[in-house]
Design a protein around this motif. Sequence first.
Motif, short mmCIF file in Angstrom:
data_model
loop_
_atom_site.label_atom_id
_atom_site.label_comp_id
_atom_site.label_asym_id
_atom_site.label_seq_id
_atom_site.Cartn_x
_atom_site.Cartn_y
_atom_site.Cartn_z
N HIS A 5 0.86 -1.18 0.00
CA HIS A 5 0.00 0.00 0.00
C HIS A 5 0.89 1.23 0.00
N ASN A 6 0.87 1.99 -1.09
CA ASN A 6 1.75 3.14 -1.28
C ASN A 6 0.98 4.40 -1.63
N VAL A 7 1.62 5.51 -1.34
CA VAL A 7 1.21 6.79 -1.90
C VAL A 7 2.27 7.08 -2.95
N VAL A 8 1.86 7.09 -4.21
CA VAL A 8 2.78 7.30 -5.32
C VAL A 8 2.62 8.75 -5.80
N ALA A 21 -2.28 11.99 -17.76
CA ALA A 21 -1.81 11.01 -16.77
C ALA A 21 -2.87 10.78 -15.70
N TYR A 22 -3.56 11.84 -15.31
CA TYR A 22 -4.63 11.73 -14.31
C TYR A 22 -5.74 10.80 -14.81
N ASP A 23 -6.14 11.00 -16.05
CA ASP A 23 -7.19 10.16 -16.62
C ASP A 23 -6.77 8.69 -16.66
N GLU A 24 -5.51 8.43 -17.01
CA GLU A 24 -5.02 7.06 -17.05
C GLU A 24 -4.82 6.48 -15.65
N ALA A 25 -4.44 7.32 -14.71
CA ALA A 25 -4.21 6.85 -13.32
C ALA A 25 -5.48 6.27 -12.72
N PRO A 127 5.39 -2.30 -9.00
CA PRO A 127 5.50 -0.87 -9.29
C PRO A 127 5.40 -0.57 -10.78
N GLY A 128 5.39 -1.60 -11.62
CA GLY A 128 5.41 -1.42 -13.07
C GLY A 128 4.36 -0.48 -13.64
N LEU A 133 3.34 4.63 -16.32
CA LEU A 133 2.52 5.84 -16.47
C LEU A 133 3.39 7.09 -16.32
N ALA A 134 4.25 7.10 -15.32
CA ALA A 134 5.14 8.25 -15.09
C ALA A 134 6.07 8.45 -16.28
N ALA A 135 6.67 7.38 -16.77
CA ALA A 135 7.60 7.48 -17.89
C ALA A 135 6.89 7.98 -19.15
N LYS A 136 5.70 7.47 -19.38
CA LYS A 136 4.94 7.85 -20.58
C LYS A 136 4.63 9.35 -20.60
#
Length: 166
Positions: A5-8, A21-25, A127-128, A133-136
Amino acid sequence: MSEQHNVVLLTFPDATDWRAAYDEAQHLPGLRQVAALERSADGLLEVRDGYVRGAGVATVGSGVLGGLVGLLGGPIGVLLGFAAGAALGNAAEEHQATEGGAGLIVLSPRVPDGGAMLVVDVREASPGPADELAAKHGAAVERIDAHAFEEQVRAAERKAEGPGRD
């Protein structure tokens, strides 16, 4: 691998880059909630958007349960039971929203001027997906264990209350 359980935190140097990114998250596996923070070039911070998976479930579920209990009292009992249950469920959701707001306040100094940050509360088996998502979208990624973050928020709340308030 067990779930973590993380806060990313996904940090964007440019405030215009977070929306896609928000929409994909919102579709990340294990997502619980996501919030978008944006800071203007002159330092003004704004919560731009937020999504909570399952929002309203506690309110409706408690209302239905209260209504079922109210069946014992007839039609008026159902109405009163539903109203009381919905009020209790809503109070629980409001409490959770208040705690989430405190967490965003703790994270606010990390949002760069002219930039944005997505705060993603997620149970990750890997974490993948969040890293991809971050890299994209060209975001820096940081993970904080959710329990450690919760303790940071509690410490900030105690500090804000001042000395002698425990």
